[in-house]
Design a protein around this motif. Structure first.
Motif, PDB file in Angstrom:
ATOM      1  N   SER A   1       0.818  -1.213   0.000  1.00  0.00           N
ATOM      2  CA  SER A   1       0.000   0.000   0.000  1.00  0.00           C
ATOM      3  C   SER A   1       0.851   1.260   0.000  1.00  0.00           C
ATOM      4  N   SER A   2       2.027   1.173   0.577  1.00  0.00           N
ATOM      5  CA  SER A   2       2.853   2.383   0.670  1.00  0.00           C
ATOM      6  C   SER A   2       3.378   2.833  -0.695  1.00  0.00           C
TER       7      SER A   2
ATOM      8  N   SER B   1       7.182   3.375   4.967  1.00  0.00           N
ATOM      9  CA  SER B   1       6.701   2.107   5.517  1.00  0.00           C
ATOM     10  C   SER B   1       5.797   2.440   6.698  1.00  0.00           C
TER      11      SER B   1
ATOM     12  N   SER C   1       4.220   0.588   8.763  1.00  0.00           N
ATOM     13  CA  SER C   1       4.561  -0.163   9.985  1.00  0.00           C
ATOM     14  C   SER C   1       5.968   0.173  10.459  1.00  0.00           C
TER      15      SER C   1
ATOM     16  N   SER D   1       8.983  -3.003   7.227  1.00  0.00           N
ATOM     17  CA  SER D   1       9.140  -3.793   6.001  1.00  0.00           C
ATOM     18  C   SER D   1      10.625  -3.937   5.699  1.00  0.00           C
TER      19      SER D   1
ATOM     20  N   GLU E   1      -5.965  -8.509  -0.967  1.00  0.00           N
ATOM     21  CA  GLU E   1      -5.771  -8.798   0.463  1.00  0.00           C
ATOM     22  C   GLU E   1      -7.065  -9.195   1.148  1.00  0.00           C
TER      23      GLU E   1
ATOM     24  N   LYS F   1       8.868  -8.771   7.167  1.00  0.00           N
ATOM     25  CA  LYS F   1       8.809  -7.720   8.192  1.00  0.00           C
ATOM     26  C   LYS F   1       9.864  -8.046   9.243  1.00  0.00           C
TER      27      LYS F   1
END
Ligand SMILES: N[C@@H]1[C@@H](O)[C@H](O)[C@@H](COP(=O)(O)O)O[C@@H]1O
Length: 377
Positions: free
Chosen positions: A60-61, A105, A107, A110, A248, A370
């Motif tokens: 998505s990034s 990223s 999160s 990644s 997804e 990740k």
């Protein structure tokens, strides 16, 4: 900083993708309100006045970066090279990388994005900025500065709020840099900010309109076994996100195509069961005409052709979703994002997918995509 959005409600303990979609208007409004503080912190010491910037991101990034690309390029005059980090670090000539590298990223974890920045740093001196929802994570430790997208951690792995906030933050980064390098005046900067506010104010209405559209077409969308999205210009990033998000969540074969790319092969796979969604904005007359020609043509081969229309044209039938007209088409992705996200959410319902039931829980540990196993809900 924005924890009040999540207070009290049961939603705080058990948020769903829809919980996050419904936060977008408020959170994006807050992001605009703190402008330019957050950006100035992230821009400190960055050599922004380059001919090119390198942006590394995945999932998505990278779709968010593609969605912001034309706005940033247009306002700054700087070219954005947006790359998948894994292939970039293994196969590109790293010595030619721009001096200014942005790693996106949400999160912050990644591995490919972090490792690509490290790989470039090994062979040349660069300035790097991390764009993330969680300052302090590994990507921020590898970068010189951090742009916090101000969403907090998104606990649902099928990101929606984080996607939209990343698009807006990247656009605002462009706006701020344009001002800093003297490409625009302070007045123009304020005009742009007001326009962003107007668009962000339309997010809840866009969610409501898309919900109505999904419900009206529930049977048709629920029977979909294959889905294609087609778009041009700034909406190509959004159609890429449709591919990511539907894959997804809805888990049926879904592809996002740039308008002309669809005409070189993919059109041959159309069949009566195919669902096709066109995203239309204003644009150069030859591009708009081309989309109309394709839209008409495909209707001869499948009855399931849909249109999300940002040109201000009134919907002529139930398959058309008429949305707020956005004058600067480069900003349209901010409203295209909730359309994709709301459709993905309702399609999971129509396809009996329970997103809170996590699958492939051993995946991250097996392939090391990740730095840590993500603790999703
Ligand atoms: N399921 C998520 C995707 O939705 C996300 O797009 C990707 C990139 O994540 P990040 O932006 O944290 O680097 O990570 C995971 O695989």
């Amino acid at each position: 900083m924005i924890s009040h959005y999540f207070k009290g409600a049961n939603q705080m303990n058990n948020p769903t993708m829809l919980t996050y979609i419904n936060k977008e208007q408020d959170v994006l409004t807050d992001i605009l309100e703190q402008y330019p503080q957050n950006l100035d912190i992230a821009l400190k010491g960055m050599p922004v006045d380059q001919r090119e910037w390198l942006i590394l991101a995945t999932g998505s990034s990278i779709n968010a970066a593609m969605s912001a690309k034309y706005y940033v390029q247009n306002i700054t005059g700087i070219k954005l090279n947006i790359e998948e980090p894994y292939n970039y670090s293994h196969y590109e000539q790293l010595a030619t990388a721009s001096e200014f590298v942005i790693g996106v990223s949400q999160s912050g974890q990644s591995t490919s994005t972090i490792e690509a920045i490290e790989a470039i740093e090994k062979i040349k001196s660069i300035h790097s900025m991390a764009i993330t929802s969680i300052p302090g994570t590994e990507i921020t430790q590898h970068c010189d500065t951090t742009l916090d997208i101000l969403t907090g951690r998104e606990r649902v792995g099928y990101v929606s709020l984080g996607f939209s906030a990343t698009v807006l933050n990247l656009m605002l980064l462009g706006l701020r840099v344009a001002r800093i390098i003297g490409k625009i005046t302070t007045d123009k900067e304020q005009i742009e900010l007001r326009e962003f506010k107007k668009i962000v104010n339309q997010i809840n209405a866009t969610i409501a309109q898309t919900t109505e559209f999904a419900e009206a077409n529930a049977i048709d969308l629920g029977a979909a076994s294959q889905f294609s999205g087609i778009a041009f210009g700034p909406m190509v990033g959004i159609i890429n996100e449709l591919e990511t998000k539907f894959t997804e969540t809805v888990r049926i074969p879904t592809h996002g195509y740039e308008l002309e790319a669809y005409m070189h092969g993919p059109y041959l796979a159309v069949n009566p069961e195919h669902r096709i969604l066109f995203f239309k904005t204003a644009g150069a007359s030859d591009v708009v005409t081309k989309m109309s020609e394709l839209y008409k043509y495909e209707q001869k081969y499948t009855e399931h052709v849909f249109l999300a229309d940002f040109t201000g044209t009134k919907a002529s039938n139930q398959n058309n979703l008429s949305l707020q007209k956005v004058t600067d088409i480069n900003k349209t992705p901010l409203l295209g994002a909730p359309v994709v996200q709301v459709l993905a959410w309702y399609l999971t319902k129509y396809h009996q997918i329970d997103l809170s039931h996590l699958i492939f829980n051993d995946f991250s540990e097996a392939v090391h995509n990740k730095t840590q196993v993500q603790d999703y809900v």
